[in-house]
Design a protein around this motif. Structure first.
Motif, PDB file in Angstrom:
ATOM      1  N   ASN A  11       0.827  -1.206   0.000  1.00 28.52           N
ATOM      2  CA  ASN A  11       0.000   0.000   0.000  1.00 28.52           C
ATOM      3  C   ASN A  11       0.861   1.255   0.000  1.00 28.52           C
ATOM      4  O   ASN A  11       0.545   2.231  -0.680  1.00 28.52           O
ATOM      5  N   ALA A  12       1.932   1.245   0.758  1.00 24.65           N
ATOM      6  CA  ALA A  12       2.828   2.399   0.796  1.00 24.65           C
ATOM      7  C   ALA A  12       3.487   2.613  -0.562  1.00 24.65           C
ATOM      8  O   ALA A  12       3.615   3.749  -1.020  1.00 24.65           O
ATOM      9  N   PHE A  13       3.900   1.536  -1.216  1.00 25.14           N
ATOM     10  CA  PHE A  13       4.499   1.675  -2.544  1.00 25.14           C
ATOM     11  C   PHE A  13       3.500   2.268  -3.531  1.00 25.14           C
ATOM     12  O   PHE A  13       3.840   3.169  -4.290  1.00 25.14           O
ATOM     13  N   TYR A  14       2.276   1.763  -3.521  1.00 27.47           N
ATOM     14  CA  TYR A  14       1.284   2.286  -4.463  1.00 27.47           C
ATOM     15  C   TYR A  14       0.938   3.747  -4.166  1.00 27.47           C
ATOM     16  O   TYR A  14       0.676   4.513  -5.089  1.00 27.47           O
ATOM     17  N   ALA A  15       0.956   4.142  -2.921  1.00 24.58           N
ATOM     18  CA  ALA A  15       0.746   5.557  -2.586  1.00 24.58           C
ATOM     19  C   ALA A  15       1.896   6.392  -3.140  1.00 24.58           C
ATOM     20  O   ALA A  15       1.672   7.468  -3.721  1.00 24.58           O
ATOM     21  N   PHE A  16       3.132   5.920  -2.978  1.00 22.19           N
ATOM     22  CA  PHE A  16       4.304   6.606  -3.516  1.00 22.19           C
ATOM     23  C   PHE A  16       4.193   6.695  -5.042  1.00 22.19           C
ATOM     24  O   PHE A  16       4.412   7.757  -5.626  1.00 22.19           O
ATOM     25  N   TYR A  17       3.828   5.597  -5.660  1.00 17.75           N
ATOM     26  CA  TYR A  17       3.675   5.538  -7.119  1.00 17.75           C
ATOM     27  C   TYR A  17       2.615   6.538  -7.593  1.00 17.75           C
ATOM     28  O   TYR A  17       2.867   7.321  -8.514  1.00 17.75           O
ATOM     29  N   ASP A  18       1.455   6.522  -6.971  1.00 16.42           N
ATOM     30  CA  ASP A  18       0.361   7.419  -7.378  1.00 16.42           C
ATOM     31  C   ASP A  18       0.725   8.888  -7.195  1.00 16.42           C
ATOM     32  O   ASP A  18       0.334   9.738  -8.003  1.00 16.42           O
ATOM     33  N   LEU A  19       1.477   9.197  -6.154  1.00 20.73           N
ATOM     34  CA  LEU A  19       1.865  10.572  -5.885  1.00 20.73           C
ATOM     35  C   LEU A  19       2.924  11.076  -6.868  1.00 20.73           C
ATOM     36  O   LEU A  19       2.860  12.213  -7.327  1.00 20.73           O
ATOM     37  N   HIS A  20       3.893  10.232  -7.204  1.00 18.06           N
ATOM     38  CA  HIS A  20       5.056  10.669  -7.969  1.00 18.06           C
ATOM     39  C   HIS A  20       5.002  10.395  -9.473  1.00 18.06           C
ATOM     40  O   HIS A  20       5.612  11.125 -10.247  1.00 18.06           O
ATOM     41  N   ARG A  21       4.304   9.369  -9.907  1.00 19.18           N
ATOM     42  CA  ARG A  21       4.355   8.973 -11.305  1.00 19.18           C
ATOM     43  C   ARG A  21       3.959  10.076 -12.283  1.00 19.18           C
ATOM     44  O   ARG A  21       4.649  10.279 -13.286  1.00 19.18           O
ATOM     45  N   PRO A  22       2.894  10.840 -12.048  1.00 21.02           N
ATOM     46  CA  PRO A  22       2.540  11.872 -13.031  1.00 21.02           C
ATOM     47  C   PRO A  22       3.665  12.886 -13.272  1.00 21.02           C
ATOM     48  O   PRO A  22       3.979  13.221 -14.418  1.00 21.02           O
ATOM     49  N   ALA A  23       4.280  13.361 -12.217  1.00 17.02           N
ATOM     50  CA  ALA A  23       5.363  14.342 -12.372  1.00 17.02           C
ATOM     51  C   ALA A  23       6.598  13.702 -12.986  1.00 17.02           C
ATOM     52  O   ALA A  23       7.273  14.305 -13.827  1.00 17.02           O
ATOM     53  N   TYR A  24       6.915  12.469 -12.584  1.00 19.58           N
ATOM     54  CA  TYR A  24       8.085  11.783 -13.142  1.00 19.58           C
ATOM     55  C   TYR A  24       7.895  11.561 -14.646  1.00 19.58           C
ATOM     56  O   TYR A  24       8.827  11.729 -15.421  1.00 19.58           O
ATOM     57  N   GLU A  35       8.212   7.050 -26.134  1.00 21.51           N
ATOM     58  CA  GLU A  35       8.549   5.670 -25.781  1.00 21.51           C
ATOM     59  C   GLU A  35       9.680   5.625 -24.757  1.00 21.51           C
ATOM     60  O   GLU A  35       9.651   4.833 -23.816  1.00 21.51           O
ATOM     61  N   GLU A  36      10.670   6.469 -24.958  1.00 20.38           N
ATOM     62  CA  GLU A  36      11.798   6.535 -24.033  1.00 20.38           C
ATOM     63  C   GLU A  36      11.346   7.022 -22.659  1.00 20.38           C
ATOM     64  O   GLU A  36      11.827   6.539 -21.638  1.00 20.38           O
ATOM     65  N   ALA A  37      10.453   7.993 -22.642  1.00 16.52           N
ATOM     66  CA  ALA A  37       9.948   8.510 -21.368  1.00 16.52           C
ATOM     67  C   ALA A  37       9.231   7.407 -20.598  1.00 16.52           C
ATOM     68  O   ALA A  37       9.444   7.245 -19.385  1.00 16.52           O
ATOM     69  N   GLN A  38       8.407   6.649 -21.287  1.00 16.98           N
ATOM     70  CA  GLN A  38       7.681   5.557 -20.627  1.00 16.98           C
ATOM     71  C   GLN A  38       8.644   4.501 -20.098  1.00 16.98           C
ATOM     72  O   GLN A  38       8.480   4.004 -18.984  1.00 16.98           O
ATOM     73  N   ILE A  39       9.672   4.182 -20.861  1.00 14.59           N
ATOM     74  CA  ILE A  39      10.670   3.204 -20.426  1.00 14.59           C
ATOM     75  C   ILE A  39      11.396   3.707 -19.182  1.00 14.59           C
ATOM     76  O   ILE A  39      11.606   2.959 -18.222  1.00 14.59           O
ATOM     77  N   ALA A  40      11.780   4.977 -19.179  1.00  9.99           N
ATOM     78  CA  ALA A  40      12.506   5.544 -18.038  1.00  9.99           C
ATOM     79  C   ALA A  40      11.661   5.491 -16.763  1.00  9.99           C
ATOM     80  O   ALA A  40      12.161   5.117 -15.697  1.00  9.99           O
ATOM     81  N   VAL A  41      10.393   5.839 -16.867  1.00  5.22           N
ATOM     82  CA  VAL A  41       9.512   5.842 -15.696  1.00  5.22           C
ATOM     83  C   VAL A  41       9.251   4.411 -15.223  1.00  5.22           C
ATOM     84  O   VAL A  41       9.304   4.123 -14.021  1.00  5.22           O
ATOM     85  N   THR A  42       9.006   3.514 -16.154  1.00  7.69           N
ATOM     86  CA  THR A  42       8.784   2.109 -15.801  1.00  7.69           C
ATOM     87  C   THR A  42      10.015   1.533 -15.111  1.00  7.69           C
ATOM     88  O   THR A  42       9.908   0.858 -14.082  1.00  7.69           O
ATOM     89  N   HIS A  43      11.182   1.823 -15.676  1.00  8.46           N
ATOM     90  CA  HIS A  43      12.434   1.336 -15.084  1.00  8.46           C
ATOM     91  C   HIS A  43      12.593   1.866 -13.657  1.00  8.46           C
ATOM     92  O   HIS A  43      12.953   1.121 -12.742  1.00  8.46           O
ATOM     93  N   LEU A  44      12.320   3.146 -13.460  1.00 10.68           N
ATOM     94  CA  LEU A  44      12.471   3.732 -12.129  1.00 10.68           C
ATOM     95  C   LEU A  44      11.563   3.040 -11.124  1.00 10.68           C
ATOM     96  O   LEU A  44      12.008   2.651 -10.044  1.00 10.68           O
ATOM     97  N   PHE A  45      10.286   2.871 -11.450  1.00 10.91           N
ATOM     98  CA  PHE A  45       9.378   2.287 -10.470  1.00 10.91           C
ATOM     99  C   PHE A  45       9.632   0.796 -10.270  1.00 10.91           C
ATOM    100  O   PHE A  45       9.374   0.278  -9.181  1.00 10.91           O
ATOM    101  N   ASN A  46      10.187   0.121 -11.258  1.00 11.86           N
ATOM    102  CA  ASN A  46      10.633  -1.262 -11.041  1.00 11.86           C
ATOM    103  C   ASN A  46      11.795  -1.275 -10.053  1.00 11.86           C
ATOM    104  O   ASN A  46      11.878  -2.137  -9.183  1.00 11.86           O
ATOM    105  N   LEU A  47      12.704  -0.305 -10.193  1.00 10.79           N
ATOM    106  CA  LEU A  47      13.833  -0.186  -9.275  1.00 10.79           C
ATOM    107  C   LEU A  47      13.345   0.130  -7.857  1.00 10.79           C
ATOM    108  O   LEU A  47      13.797  -0.486  -6.886  1.00 10.79           O
ATOM    109  N   VAL A  48      12.427   1.064  -7.736  1.00 16.70           N
ATOM    110  CA  VAL A  48      11.891   1.429  -6.426  1.00 16.70           C
ATOM    111  C   VAL A  48      11.174   0.226  -5.796  1.00 16.70           C
ATOM    112  O   VAL A  48      11.388  -0.088  -4.615  1.00 16.70           O
ATOM    113  N   ALA A  49      10.342  -0.450  -6.568  1.00 16.02           N
ATOM    114  CA  ALA A  49       9.598  -1.607  -6.037  1.00 16.02           C
ATOM    115  C   ALA A  49      10.553  -2.718  -5.603  1.00 16.02           C
ATOM    116  O   ALA A  49      10.359  -3.325  -4.542  1.00 16.02           O
TER     117      ALA A  49
END
Length: 149
Positions: A11-24, A35-49
Motif C-alpha cells: 500500500n505504501a508503494f502504491y501511494a508513492f507511485y500514485d503521488l510521484h508517477r505523473p510528475a516523473y 517511448e523513451e519517457a515511458q521506459i525511463a519511468v517504468t524502469h524507475l518504479f521497477n527499481l523502487v519496487a
C-alpha cells in the motif's frame, strides 16, 4: 525490529507511485521521446519496487527516487540537467507548485524557491538557459542530482 507486513509495504508503494508517477512521467516526456519517457519511468518504479524496504529506510525516499530518475533521463537524453533547469521546467513549464516540486524531488520548499529565483534571474539577464547551480549541498540537504552520470 519486526519488518512491516507485506500489505503495508504494498500500500505504501502504491501511494508513492500514485503521488510521484505523473510528475516523473511529465519530466521524462519533456526531455525524451514518448517511448523513451515511458521506459525511463517504468524502469524507475521497477527499481523502487525491487528495493522498497531500502528506499523507505532512506532519510528522504523521494530524493532517492528523484536522483535515480533524473540520472536515467540524463543518460537517455545525453545531457545532464542542472537543479535550476529542473526546477524551472517543473514550475514554469509543467506547472507544478513549489510544494509539489519539493515533494516530488525530496527537497525543502525553500530550496525550490531559491532555485526558481536563480532561474528567473538568469532569464531576466537574457541568458538562454539558467546558470548551473554550483553550491555544494550540506550534509543535511538532499541533492537533486549527482554530477556523475
Amino acid at each position: 525490529m519486526k519488518p512491516a507486513p507485506l500489505t503495508v509495504l504494498t500500500n505504501a508503494f502504491y501511494a508513492f507511485y500514485d503521488l510521484h508517477r505523473p510528475a516523473y512521467h511529465a519530466y521524462a516526456a519533456a526531455h525524451l521521446p514518448p517511448e523513451e519517457a515511458q521506459i525511463a519511468v517504468t524502469h524507475l518504479f521497477n527499481l523502487v519496487a525491487g528495493n522498497w524496504t531500502t528506499v523507505v529506510a532512506e532519510r528522504c525516499p523521494s530524493a532517492w527516487a528523484w536522483q535515480r530518475h533524473t540520472r536515467a533521463v540524463a543518460r537517455r537524453n545525453g545531457r545532464t540537467f542542472t537543479a535550476i533547469e529542473d526546477a524551472h521546467l517543473l514550475h514554469d513549464q509543467l506547472l507544478l507548485s513549489i510544494d509539489q516540486i519539493a515533494t516530488v524531488t525530496g527537497t525543502e520548499p525553500a530550496t525550490v524557491t531559491a532555485l526558481l529565483a536563480a532561474a528567473h534571474r538568469s532569464a531576466r539577464a537574457g541568458t538562454t538557459r539558467p546558470r548551473p547551480w554550483t553550491a555544494r549541498p550540506t550534509r543535511n540537504t538532499p541533492r537533486l542530482r549527482t554530477a556523475a552520470v
